[in-house]
Design an enzyme around this catalytic site. Sequence first.
Site: not given
Length: 430
Positions: A254, A288, A290-291, A327, A331, A358-359, A386
């Site tokens: 985290g 743990e 990650g980022r 991302r 987010y 196309c978004e 991510y």
Amino acid sequence: MSTAIRSTATPTEFPLPTLTRSARGLVLEGVALADVAAAHGTPTYVYSLAALRAAFNAYRDALAGRRVLVCYAVKANSNLGVLSAFARLGAGFDIVSGGELARVLAAGGEASRVVFSGVGKSVAEMRQALAAGIRCFNVESAAELDRLSAVASGMGKVAPIALRVNPDVDPKTHPYISTGLRSNKFGVAFDEAFALYRRAATLPGLHVAGIGCHIGSQLLDGAPVVEAAEKVLGLVDRLAAEGIVLEHIDLGGGLGIRYRDETPPTVRDYLAPLLALFDGRREELLFEPGRSLVGNAGLLLTRVEYLKPGVEKNFAVVDAAMNDLARPALYDAWHDAVAVAPRPGTAAARYEVVGPICESGDFLAHDRELALAEDDLVALLSAGAYGMTMSSNYNTRPRAAEVIVDGERVHLVRERERVEQLFAGERPLA
Ligand SMILES: *Cc1c(COP(=O)(O)O)cnc(C)c1O
């Protein structure tokens, strides 16, 4: 593949510590990003081995002298090249699927250093992990305890477990990446954990090994984790008084990173108050992350297809899109966008950096001052976590290549996908 280039800038200009400017544009370790694009095309994810190592070693150094296992959270970046780098550094791994377990083993990771998290483990995944001999299952519900005990017994095995408890603390992060509140789907409610441990201790296929928690991601303040750890320790002591003695305590991942102007604590400062809580205790500690191990070790390299000046906004249409880096669309996340080798005389303007999908949500960066011309390269920074793992084939776009830079060498660790691969398993109606 490229010659060494002496950098002129201070190494702290970018959140990626081994990225510098030189006469030939941006250079990662000893490799010009322009050379990476020339050799491997774009879009390409580019990671720095030195930055990966430095991030892992920050944990190793801060934890020196303790009985700990740092389990890299594979979902942040599961490329075999990245996993093998961490395996060589002695990392363990935190996985959330059987697929991730297969990757860890293929990369040379040890099953005995793997913890398996996630709310939806299937019978097949349990069997796979038991056969491999993983270190621990982080169990997230009463139903999972029962299923795991039955599966293990059926194989003549005993499954080591930890309950992932939900300490109900607010990590003060984005709601989609906050996981430790009572309202989240993750973990077992703190008040129910005691009864569940008693139950787990009676199940024949389980060995009660530890306890875990993980309260959210991109945490910029360590205080909520300390609060969670205090609650967990209280529970551990109550369990011990009942005769249920735990061997390890897993404090999850985290820790946040700097994308823009965030000021996360250093790994050392983040860990110090946690370690103080554990002074004199006998349990092994697990983390743990990650980022914080990969996020600022990588970037997404993309090329400008078109510049589209507009009345209200200028668009830079690049060859990477939301399918490559989700991302921003997901987010509203901010990634620094840097022109890799601005040509002299190009005027800067404010751009929306967008992809070809196309978004309207297909943007990579909003309203950035950039000196760009068609065909120029742009680096989207802080994309090591991510990024590739959340990519998709939307619009039948082959996924990007991935390379790891090591000094002056470039290792292609994932080939660019080819269109035929995308529909190889499909068929027209007979
Ligand atoms: C995602 C996740 C992590 C890693 O989180 P980061 O914020 O990337 O450090 C660790 N543990 C669990 C259970 C997770 O789901």
